[in-house]
Enzyme design. Structure first.
Site, PDB file in Angstrom:
ATOM      1  N   ASN A  10      -1.449  -5.505  11.370  1.00 55.02           N
ATOM      2  CA  ASN A  10      -2.402  -4.754  10.551  1.00 55.02           C
ATOM      3  C   ASN A  10      -1.580  -3.887   9.601  1.00 55.02           C
ATOM      4  O   ASN A  10      -0.989  -2.900  10.025  1.00 55.02           O
ATOM      5  CB  ASN A  10      -3.282  -3.903  11.484  1.00 55.02           C
ATOM      6  CG  ASN A  10      -4.177  -2.946  10.713  1.00 55.02           C
ATOM      7  OD1 ASN A  10      -4.312  -3.041   9.483  1.00 55.02           O
ATOM      8  ND2 ASN A  10      -4.786  -2.018  11.438  1.00 55.02           N
ATOM      9  N   TRP A  11      -1.559  -4.283   8.335  1.00 58.41           N
ATOM     10  CA  TRP A  11      -0.690  -3.581   7.374  1.00 58.41           C
ATOM     11  C   TRP A  11      -1.283  -2.247   6.923  1.00 58.41           C
ATOM     12  O   TRP A  11      -0.610  -1.476   6.238  1.00 58.41           O
ATOM     13  CB  TRP A  11      -0.415  -4.472   6.163  1.00 58.41           C
ATOM     14  CG  TRP A  11       0.412  -5.681   6.463  1.00 58.41           C
ATOM     15  CD1 TRP A  11       0.960  -6.030   7.678  1.00 58.41           C
ATOM     16  CD2 TRP A  11       0.795  -6.716   5.544  1.00 58.41           C
ATOM     17  NE1 TRP A  11       1.661  -7.206   7.553  1.00 58.41           N
ATOM     18  CE2 TRP A  11       1.572  -7.646   6.250  1.00 58.41           C
ATOM     19  CE3 TRP A  11       0.556  -6.936   4.187  1.00 58.41           C
ATOM     20  CZ2 TRP A  11       2.119  -8.791   5.650  1.00 58.41           C
ATOM     21  CZ3 TRP A  11       1.091  -8.073   3.579  1.00 58.41           C
ATOM     22  CH2 TRP A  11       1.862  -8.988   4.313  1.00 58.41           C
ATOM     23  N   LYS A  12      -2.539  -2.018   7.234  1.00 63.01           N
ATOM     24  CA  LYS A  12      -3.212  -0.768   6.807  1.00 63.01           C
ATOM     25  C   LYS A  12      -3.026  -0.582   5.299  1.00 63.01           C
ATOM     26  O   LYS A  12      -3.105  -1.557   4.561  1.00 63.01           O
ATOM     27  CB  LYS A  12      -2.690   0.410   7.630  1.00 63.01           C
ATOM     28  CG  LYS A  12      -2.781   0.109   9.139  1.00 63.01           C
ATOM     29  CD  LYS A  12      -2.539   1.286  10.012  1.00 63.01           C
ATOM     30  CE  LYS A  12      -2.677   0.860  11.471  1.00 63.01           C
ATOM     31  NZ  LYS A  12      -2.543   1.962  12.407  1.00 63.01           N
ATOM     32  N   HIS A 101     -11.927  -0.909  13.742  1.00 59.67           N
ATOM     33  CA  HIS A 101     -10.627  -0.292  13.993  1.00 59.67           C
ATOM     34  C   HIS A 101     -10.820   1.215  14.152  1.00 59.67           C
ATOM     35  O   HIS A 101     -11.663   1.815  13.481  1.00 59.67           O
ATOM     36  CB  HIS A 101      -9.664  -0.588  12.839  1.00 59.67           C
ATOM     37  CG  HIS A 101      -8.270  -0.138  13.141  1.00 59.67           C
ATOM     38  ND1 HIS A 101      -7.859   1.155  12.943  1.00 59.67           N
ATOM     39  CD2 HIS A 101      -7.215  -0.798  13.671  1.00 59.67           C
ATOM     40  CE1 HIS A 101      -6.600   1.256  13.341  1.00 59.67           C
ATOM     41  NE2 HIS A 101      -6.187   0.092  13.787  1.00 59.67           N
ATOM     42  N   GLU A 103      -9.282   3.679  13.089  1.00 56.93           N
ATOM     43  CA  GLU A 103      -9.192   4.489  11.860  1.00 56.93           C
ATOM     44  C   GLU A 103     -10.493   4.412  11.074  1.00 56.93           C
ATOM     45  O   GLU A 103     -10.897   5.384  10.433  1.00 56.93           O
ATOM     46  CB  GLU A 103      -7.975   4.041  11.029  1.00 56.93           C
ATOM     47  CG  GLU A 103      -6.690   4.575  11.639  1.00 56.93           C
ATOM     48  CD  GLU A 103      -5.457   3.733  11.394  1.00 56.93           C
ATOM     49  OE1 GLU A 103      -5.468   2.896  10.480  1.00 56.93           O
ATOM     50  OE2 GLU A 103      -4.483   3.912  12.147  1.00 56.93           O
ATOM     51  N   GLU A 175      -7.461  -0.956  21.745  1.00 58.08           N
ATOM     52  CA  GLU A 175      -6.511  -0.062  21.079  1.00 58.08           C
ATOM     53  C   GLU A 175      -6.834   1.386  21.435  1.00 58.08           C
ATOM     54  O   GLU A 175      -7.702   2.002  20.809  1.00 58.08           O
ATOM     55  CB  GLU A 175      -6.602  -0.239  19.562  1.00 58.08           C
ATOM     56  CG  GLU A 175      -6.220  -1.615  19.089  1.00 58.08           C
ATOM     57  CD  GLU A 175      -5.691  -1.580  17.662  1.00 58.08           C
ATOM     58  OE1 GLU A 175      -4.577  -2.070  17.446  1.00 58.08           O
ATOM     59  OE2 GLU A 175      -6.375  -1.028  16.780  1.00 58.08           O
ATOM     60  N   GLY A 181      -0.107   4.681  16.243  1.00 54.58           N
ATOM     61  CA  GLY A 181       0.731   5.398  15.286  1.00 54.58           C
ATOM     62  C   GLY A 181       1.378   6.642  15.862  1.00 54.58           C
ATOM     63  O   GLY A 181       1.917   7.466  15.140  1.00 54.58           O
ATOM     64  N   SER A 218       1.169   1.312  19.071  1.00 50.95           N
ATOM     65  CA  SER A 218       2.612   1.514  19.184  1.00 50.95           C
ATOM     66  C   SER A 218       3.339   0.349  19.867  1.00 50.95           C
ATOM     67  O   SER A 218       4.270   0.554  20.647  1.00 50.95           O
ATOM     68  CB  SER A 218       2.927   2.850  19.881  1.00 50.95           C
ATOM     69  OG  SER A 218       2.454   3.928  19.085  1.00 50.95           O
ATOM     70  N   GLY A 239       0.545  -2.227  14.075  1.00 49.31           N
ATOM     71  CA  GLY A 239       0.553  -1.557  12.783  1.00 49.31           C
ATOM     72  C   GLY A 239       1.980  -1.405  12.278  1.00 49.31           C
ATOM     73  O   GLY A 239       2.560  -2.310  11.674  1.00 49.31           O
ATOM     74  N   GLY A 240       2.574  -0.251  12.549  1.00 50.16           N
ATOM     75  CA  GLY A 240       3.877   0.107  12.000  1.00 50.16           C
ATOM     76  C   GLY A 240       4.953  -0.966  12.105  1.00 50.16           C
ATOM     77  O   GLY A 240       5.659  -1.246  11.132  1.00 50.16           O
TER      78      GLY A 240
HETATM   79  P1  PGA Z   1       0.524   1.065  15.461  1.00 46.40           P
HETATM   80  O1  PGA Z   1      -0.966   0.675  14.953  1.00 46.40           O
HETATM   81  O2  PGA Z   1       1.153  -0.200  15.954  1.00 46.40           O
HETATM   82  O3  PGA Z   1       1.204   1.613  14.248  1.00 46.40           O
HETATM   83  O4  PGA Z   1       0.345   2.072  16.553  1.00 46.40           O
HETATM   84  C1  PGA Z   1      -1.757  -0.229  15.671  1.00 46.40           C
HETATM   85  C2  PGA Z   1      -3.083  -0.438  15.001  1.00 46.40           C
HETATM   86  O5  PGA Z   1      -3.648   0.535  14.490  1.00 46.40           O
HETATM   87  O6  PGA Z   1      -3.610  -1.572  14.931  1.00 46.40           O
END
Ligand code: PGA
Length: 261
Positions: A10-12, A101, A103, A175, A181, A218, A239-240
């Site tokens: 997930n590149w956000k 998600h 967020e 999640e 994050g 994470s 994500g990251g």
């Molecule tokens: P993260 O994000 O790996 O940076 O914790 C995961 C996500 O939000 O899908």
């Protein structure tokens, strides 16, 4: 027994159109030869919407890497400034849609009801919803893990029911909000427990409890293998660590290794 393993990035709000082709070039260079030829390995990337065409057209992107979008509106069209429809995502070539998600839920106020509608619309158009659920730290500390997961899952499943789509059409992602994050990862045991709650609920409500459930929060090259080895974990949503070709390559390789695991 060989199983289906999914590694999703997930590149956000990272990697604009100009950065996408170099990302896939870097990934192709980094990946150990033959890794993408593993059958039952699925790799997904969710770029920002404006980068989706670049991802689909990137010369170095190759199967089984599919491209999804991070969000859609539940209506098919209309006066919804700033939104995109599922039909548009499909026309562009996206195959998957992230829905719910954390967020979206926590920063943009997306409700269970909106998640349900989005899931329904995505399924109705024949794309695969990747339904994200997870508890906050406060909810976990208050002993509400199961209540929250069941509530979010039931709502999303209701959305499928409304368009007559089967649960087998979706991917689920657990999640925990406190692990996204933050560098704080759920233990493989935490992930198994939550995935077990979700499967038990699916079974209890008469649905396919064998659908893939991804863990997200994470996930990094150093912890991905243990997470993928945890009972009931069929993949990861990252994500990251999905933003750099080298770390994403390590995650994809771990996914390939887990197919036999
Ligand atoms: P993260 O994000 O790996 O940076 O914790 C995961 C996500 O939000 O899908």
């Amino acid at each position: 027994m060989a199983r289906r393993v999914i590694v999703a990035g997930n590149w956000k709000m990272h990697l604009g159109p100009d950065e996408v082709a170099p990302f896939f070039e870097g990934l192709a260079r980094e990946l150990v030869e033959g890794v993408l030829d593993r059958s039952r390995l699925e790799v997904l990337v969710f770029p920002p919407t404006l980068s989706v065409p670049a991802a689909l057209g990137a010369p170095s992107r190759r199967p089984p890497i599919d491209v999804g979008v991070q969000n859609v509106h539940w209506e098919d069209e209309g006066a919804f400034t700033g939104e995109i429809s599922v039909a548009m995502a499909r026309q562009a070539g996206a195959t998957h849609v992230l829905v719910g998600h954390s967020e979206r839920r926590h920063l943009f106020g997306e409700t269970d009801d909106e998640v349900a509608r989005k899931v329904g619309t995505v399924a109705r158009h024949g794309l695969t919803p990747v339904i994200c659920v997870g508890e906050t730290l406060e909810q976990r500390r208050a002993g509400r893990l199961e209540e929250i997961l069941v509530r979010q899952l039931d709502a999303a499943i209701r959305g499928l029911g409304e368009v007559g789509a089967a649960v087998s059409r979706v991917l689920l992602a657990y999640e925990p909000v406190w692990a996204i994050g933050t560098g704080e990862t759920a233990t493989p045991g935490d992930a198994s427990e939550a995935h077990g709650i979700l499967r038990a609920r699916l079974e209890e409500t008469g649905h396919d409890a064998e659908i893939p459930i991804l863990y997200g929060g994470s996930v990094k090259p150093h912890n991905v293998r243990d997470l993928l080895a945890a009972d009931g974990v069929d993949g990861v949503l990252v994500g990251g660590a999905s933003l750099q070709p080298d770390s994403f390559a390590r995650l994809v390789e771990a996914g390939a290794a887990a197919v036999d695991g």
